[in-house]
Design an enzyme around this catalytic site. Sequence first.
Site, PDB file in Angstrom:
ATOM      1  N   HIS A  13       5.215 -38.704   3.151  1.00 43.33           N
ATOM      2  CA  HIS A  13       4.967 -37.264   3.310  1.00 43.33           C
ATOM      3  C   HIS A  13       3.488 -37.062   3.578  1.00 43.33           C
ATOM      4  O   HIS A  13       2.643 -37.765   3.037  1.00 43.33           O
ATOM      5  CB  HIS A  13       5.375 -36.494   2.039  1.00 43.33           C
ATOM      6  CG  HIS A  13       5.617 -35.046   2.277  1.00 43.33           C
ATOM      7  ND1 HIS A  13       4.606 -34.140   2.322  1.00 43.33           N
ATOM      8  CD2 HIS A  13       6.749 -34.367   2.531  1.00 43.33           C
ATOM      9  CE1 HIS A  13       5.101 -32.946   2.564  1.00 43.33           C
ATOM     10  NE2 HIS A  13       6.401 -33.041   2.704  1.00 43.33           N
ATOM     11  N   ASP A  37      14.254 -35.473   1.837  1.00 50.20           N
ATOM     12  CA  ASP A  37      15.410 -35.875   2.655  1.00 50.20           C
ATOM     13  C   ASP A  37      16.107 -37.130   2.153  1.00 50.20           C
ATOM     14  O   ASP A  37      17.164 -37.490   2.681  1.00 50.20           O
ATOM     15  CB  ASP A  37      14.956 -36.117   4.105  1.00 50.20           C
ATOM     16  CG  ASP A  37      14.597 -34.802   4.778  1.00 50.20           C
ATOM     17  OD1 ASP A  37      13.407 -34.587   5.068  1.00 50.20           O
ATOM     18  OD2 ASP A  37      15.505 -33.971   4.936  1.00 50.20           O
TER      19      ASP A  37
END
Length: 380
Positions: free
Chosen positions: A263, A317
């Site tokens: 991320h 996710d």
Amino acid sequence: MPEAAPSFSPGLEGVVAAKSRLCQIDGTQGKLYYLGYAIEDLAEHSSFEEVCFLLWRERLPRARELEELRGQLQEYRQDCRDLFDFVGRFPHTARPMDMLRTCVSWLGCRDPHPGDASGEANFRRAVAVTAHFPTAVAAFHRFREKQSPVPPHARLSHAANFLYMLTGKQPSDLAARVMDVALILHADHEMNASTFASLVTASTMSDLYSALTTGVGTLKGPLHGGANEAVVQMLEKIGSVENVESYLSEAFAQKKKIMGFGHRVYKTYDPRARIFKRYADELSRADGDRRFFEINERIEELMQKRVGSHGIYPNVDFYSGIVYRSLGVASDLFTPIFSIARAAGWTAHVLESWQKNRIYRPASVYEGPGPRAYVPLDER
Ligand code: SDX
């Protein structure tokens, strides 16, 4: 004083593009807040409708206000006949995110007062588009399965209605709660790529539908919202816990990114992934199929050893796909579910940005040739 040469940051990493009151992320501590409320508290105690109000009005609603918003969402949701007709015309082979992107544009074409750019008109648009997203996604899936679309249920919540319109059956309390939490977790996330893209469109004083069309198109990418579907494809390819180590070794040898990890902001565990993991564990126990959950856990364990020290952890996710799979949702609907939720965040950031708008127009560092004379065609 000579103007400082603009510094170039790939992917705008570390560049502040806006000031906002809506969402705060602490990437080091792995914390996420909507208007100061921790995502863990909202996931535990709130609802997607309440989070919509929170993002749109910048405060939690009182009971009457929440009921009023639920009523507005339901009123728009019920107005679905034309939407069914429109969605029914798509080729069944269309990709759901392409269908959804087109539906946003179609909703703009049927706006009764397109020239009204007042705050209240744009709030109404935010509620209407948010209300219609689940209906469009569910109806498209029904059509491609050769089934009739299911009109929304008058008394079910936003999340429960999506599952109802998708399956034709009222979801269990657990399934409805899990979907509601999934929408809360995905509702907003500060200056992510699709929100930023929506803001660029909105900054030209274009309209809310154009901004959301940009948002859907941007979220579709596998580096952004499309990762949840890619994670389940990876799990299907791996097939068993025993194959995880060799799969990861090969992926790293080929310098492939492992979907659902990493991320730009979180350099520790994404707090949303923790919450999804708990539901993935609970649902996989309930339906007695632990295979994908165990593969996920093995990937997480080996990735922690390989890249945990580089700040690469599971993101939102990584577990969301197997949660949706447990709810019986087709994998190419995972990213549309992300869009259903992020409609709240996209619209909230656009409405906020219009309170003090300035058109986005960044610079670029020129690397081309210097000024030179034109060469006629017959002399080239
Ligand atoms: C979302 O921004 C948001 O807030 C997004 C989001 C939201 O709610 O809106 O949180 C939703 O988009 C979640 C992310 C979903 N995408 C994925 O899971 C795809 C896999 N992840 C990566 O593509 C990547 O981690 C990104 C896109 C998420 C972040 O990209 P960055 O910040 O540009 O990081 P990078 O690609 O420059 O990687 C930095 C280093 C690289 O190593 P080096 O080349 O420097 O040696 O970390 C490595 C990368 O190779 N790395 C990974 C990795 N992610 C980064 N290595 C293996 N697997 C990965 N997944």
